[in-house]
Design an enzyme around this catalytic site. Structure first.
Site, PDB file in Angstrom:
ATOM      1  N   GLU A 105      83.683 -17.104 112.888  1.00  0.00           N
ATOM      2  CA  GLU A 105      83.654 -18.480 112.400  1.00  0.00           C
ATOM      3  C   GLU A 105      85.026 -19.127 112.216  1.00  0.00           C
ATOM      4  OE1 GLU A 105      80.865 -20.211 111.905  1.00  0.00           O
ATOM      5  OE2 GLU A 105      79.628 -18.519 112.535  1.00  0.00           O
ATOM      6  N   SER A 491      32.373   9.078  74.657  1.00  0.00           N
ATOM      7  CA  SER A 491      32.793  10.025  73.618  1.00  0.00           C
ATOM      8  C   SER A 491      34.280   9.959  73.309  1.00  0.00           C
ATOM      9  CB  SER A 491      32.439  11.451  74.030  1.00  0.00           C
ATOM     10  OG  SER A 491      31.050  11.653  73.972  1.00  0.00           O
TER      11      SER A 491
END
Length: 866
Positions: A105, A491
């Site tokens: 770039e 239970s």
């Protein structure tokens, strides 16, 4: 001749004058143009300057950063947000990554002042020759300015603004800061913002591990992220990478050998998700909803970080235990057949896998729940009854008979067919199946379970959820059964009934008649006749034996005739249960209400911590994007020293320097450090800021229930847990009507954990699928991993408990010389007084533990049904 020479000289003189005049004109025009250009630039700058933001405002512009969720030991659980971004500093970016972006770039990045005059001249030339400013010419700093503040319009005004802002940025920030801003800001396609997120999305790597080829690939993406990313277009990505590598070679960032190696590296065209380090999606969704409620839509964009209470080791144990347990369960229920079938011709099998029909390859790429693998059977062997299969990548593998022999055909919810004898009874070539790896290093046939399970574990000291699994696979069902499924606990609820009974005059030696009972109830049926699971009746039974063997009729009589609804409900509500669990009819004794696994583990934690109410929580801390602490959990914690009442007669005296007179000198403190244990009665200032959990049952009540539930594991319905080799575990099985729900919950002083198994539509689990067979193995596997290397820890016997030798049949204190006796625990003042006791020699025994009824018959089938 002289005339000709003279004429020639005069001509040269006139020509020189003309050239000089032209030189003066050109020079004047150049100076004029330069002055005009400079004036134009200066004028343009002052024209656009008032509309430009200050460069330093970049610091104040928040980047969209996703919410990240972590375990308490730092493992990433989830990430929420449309934009994937992981902020990094310049020092965290490898040099070759920086060089790749500079080469691609802006090769003069380190020397220009924000704009590159060569690029400006090129853009000016384009303007003069074409009347338009084409792409290119922008420095990294200009791109950063455009990305933060400007549009993408290709106009002269925008270009001037861009250049002006770039200069401002260069004055405000160092080159390293500008590079870091650039690499964190830019878009790389596929929802990846910033180079670190891009490294994860495209290569499933942290930024520091990127190769030169991978760095060049990412740098090549920027001009057109949607087109140049390797997932979208491999050819374009490869060309762009080659361009970047060539630039790096020309500039000198890499040598020829590095260039050749990078160019030869294949482009990876695959999309990766967030680098999740710990699988806990149900917890992640709890956090997401909480954060949305706290912060609104900004929860996923403002960079919040949440630290949960999960322990990564315990969560992994929970994931494994639930999946393994459900896969074992679904094996018992029979093989439902392949996912699909293709007719495989010899021509197909002889061609390379990449050329197989697309529909076959797509079928192998379908989602497989629970980390299973999709495979296609291509061959079976009658010699060893094995099968050869191929997976989505084209890899072949063998499934031995040991991985197939379980597959009895599924007939219905209660019935399976005969066991297979040969491989052809199970599979044929062309079947699309699910497979799983085995501990032996081979493969086995598998299938996604139709049933579901949930596991939640909690620290009983403060309610921190240390592991939570809400189902077999979050991607296929986001319903969190750990928190949202309210089912009958059966239970497993009985310990709370027994705790209420102890609080209202009963003892663990109280004898209750286990016999038929008929109750008229408008809420249940016209006439309700509860029965024991075994269908038998056991007559007069002590409470300890009734809980160990999970006798339903004893529990019903204990609730109705020895405790009372009001007393029981008021007592059990203190454990954190709501109205759904606390139904007002006889089935309350058998867990006939509805509770979630989270409700149950919260209740069991009260027993585990000695009687204190703690509230479950999963968010420990919330941090802002800058790491500032926004929230820290402050849950009630068990603090027994806090319970001591201040001693009104104890007076703290101070000397003239403000020092407590009763404090030990420094040289004496070491001698008493291990023994000195102050409480709120003697040192209230040490405990005044502690958020102490409320005590809801006495320590004696908690101790007795713990001991009863330890017997459930020692010799009752939970005795399979003996394989863990620990003596500090208490627990209880549970099974609801028609085996629709299977439960096991257990604990020691460090952890409480509950497991539930059932179908979402409440279908029966099938014959023999009770809590002890279906839920308990999951709990055992979890505790095996969770408790590995952890020392035993159980509640010590508190003051106010005595051990008394009793008659096994009557529960009364034993007479001298009597046989058939055992020791039992009682609260002081609650030892039963029986008329038939002639003498009570040596009643009180400080033995470390009772040994009640060691010869009681094993009865693994006595589960809760009504």
């Amino acid at each position: 001749m002289q005339s000709q020479v003279k004429t020639h000289k005069n001509g040269r003189h006139k020509s020189s004058k003309r050239h000089f005049r032209w030189l003066i004109i050109v020079l004047g025009l150049s100076i004029t143009a330069t002055i005009a250009g400079v004036a134009g630039v200066v004028g343009a700058y002052y024209y656009v300057a008032p509309s430009l933001p200050a460069a330093e405002t970049i610091r104040d512009i928040p980047l969209q950063i996703p919410l990240r969720v972590f375990s308490r030991d730092g493992h990433l659980i989830a990430e929420f947000g449309e934009r994937r971004r992981i902020l990094v500093t310049y020092d965290e970016v490898p040099e070759h990554v920086v060089n790749a972006f500079i080469a691609a770039e802006d090769k003069r990045f380190w020397v220009h002042p924000g704009v590159d005059y060569r690029g400006l001249l090129r853009a000016f030339y384009q303007l003069i020759t074409t009347g338009d400013v084409q792409a290119g010419g922008s420095t990294l700093t200009q791109q950063l300015a455009r990305s933060y503040f400007l549009s993408l319009d290709r106009t002269v005004e925008r270009k001037f603004k861009e250049a002006s802002l770039a200069v401002r940025i260069e004055k405000e920030f160092t080159k390293e800061q500008i590079m870091a801003l650039f690499l964190n800001k830019m878009f790389f396609g596929q929802r990846a913002y910033g180079v670190s997120a891009a490294a994860q999305v495209y290569f499933n790597k942290p930024l520091k591990d990127l190769s030169v080829a991978e760095a060049a690939t990412l740098a090549g993406v920027l001009p057109a992220p949607s087109s140049y990313n390797p997932v979208r277009n491999v050819d374009l990505a490869s060309r762009r990478r080659g361009y970047v590598l060539g630039r790096m070679l020309d500039i000198g960032y890499i040598d020829q050998e590095q260039f050749d190696e990078a160019v030869a590296t294949p482009i990876e065209s695959r999309l990766y998700g967030t680098a999740v380090e710990l699988e806990a999606p149900y917890v992640a969704e709890i956090v997401r909803r909480d954060m949305l409620e706290r912060f609104g839509p900004a929860y996923s964009t403002d960079g919040y970080q949440v630290v949960t209470t999960l322990d990564s080791r315990l969560q992994r144990a929970a994931n494994y235990a639930v999946r393994n347990g459900l896969l074992e369960f679904t094996r018992r229920r029979g093989y439902r057949g392949p996912l699909g079938h293709f007719e495989l011709t010899p021509d197909v099998l002889m061609t390379p896998f990449a050329e197989w029909p697309i529909e076959i390859r797509q079928s192998l790429e379908q989602y497989a729940p629970g980390d299973l693998t999709v495979a296609l059977v291509i061959e079976t062997s009658e010699i060893d009854n094995s099968a050869v299969a191929v997976t989505s990548g084209g890899s072949k593998l063998t499934i031995p008979w040991t991985g197939l022999s379980w597959a009895k055909p599924f007939i219905d919810m209660e019935t399976t067919g005969p066991e297979p004898e040969v491989v052809g009874d199970v599979l044929i070539p062309g079947d699309v199946i699910l497979i799983m790896p085995t501990a032996a290093g081979t493969w086995a046939l598998a299938q996604a379970p139709a049933a579901q399970s949930a596991l939640v574990a909690m620290d009983p000291e403060d309610g921190a959820i240390t592991s939570l699994v809400g189902g077999f696979d979050f991607a296929t069902s986001k319903y969190n059964r750990a928190t949202q499924a309210f089912r009958q606990p059966g239970s497993a609820f009985k310990p709370f009934i027994y705790s209420a009974a102890l609080e209202h005059g009963n003892t663990v030696a109280t004898v209750i008649l286990d016999a038929p009972i008929v109750i008229s109830s408008s809420e249940l049926e016209a006439v309700w006749r509860p029965i024991n699971y075994s269908g038998r009746f056991y007559g007069p039974t002590r409470l300890r034996e009734a809980l160990v063997r999970s006798m339903n009729l004893v529990s019903v009589r204990l609730l109705l005739f020895e405790t009372g609804f009001g007393n029981a409900i008021n007592h059990i509500a203190k454990f954190g249960f709501g109205d759904a669990a606390l139904i007002r009819n006889g089935s309350l004794a058998l867990g006939g209400g509805n509770a979630s696994p989270l409700d149950m583990v919260q209740g069991y934690s009260v027993f585990a911590n000695g009687g204190h109410a703690v509230s479950p929580y999963v968010i420990d801390a919330i941090y802002g994007p800058d790491g500032d602490l926004l929230y820290r959990a402050n849950p009630p914690v068990v603090c027994e020293p806090c319970e001591a009442e201040p001693d009104e007669d104890y007076v703290v005296e101070y000397d003239e320097d403000g020092n407590r007179i009763d404090e030990f000198p420094l040289d004496q403190m070491a001698n008493v450090a291990l023994e000195y244990m102050p409480d709120a009665s003697t040192a209230p200032e040490l405990f005044k800021n502690i958020n102490s959990a409320e005590r809801v049952i006495t320590p004696q009540n908690a101790f007795l229930i713990q001991d009863l539930m330890r017997d459930v594991i020692r010799r009752g319905t939970g005795r399979r847990a003996l394989v863990l080799g620990r003596r500090d575990l208490s627990g209880k099985t549970g099974t609801s009507n028609d085996q629709r729900d299977a439960w096991f919950g257990g604990f020691n002083s460090d952890m409480a954990a509950v497991v539930w198994v059932g179908y979402d539509d409440s279908l029966p689990l099938g014959p023999g699928e009770e809590g002890s067979r279906t839920a308990l193995p999951i709990w055992i596997e979890y505790m095996r991993l969770a408790m590995k290397g952890v020392p035993e820890n159980q509640m010590p016997m508190p003051d106010g408990i005595v051990s008394v030798k009793i008659d096994r049949e009557t529960g009364c204190p034993a007479r001298a010389g009597q046989s058939n006796t055992t020791f039992e625990y009682f609260r002081e003042g609650h030892v039963p007084v029986c008329e038939n006791v002639d003498e009570l020699p040596d009643l009180f025994n400080d033995a470390a533990g009772a040994d009640p009824d060691p010869d009681a018959p094993d009865d693994d089938e006595t589960e809760t049904l009504f």
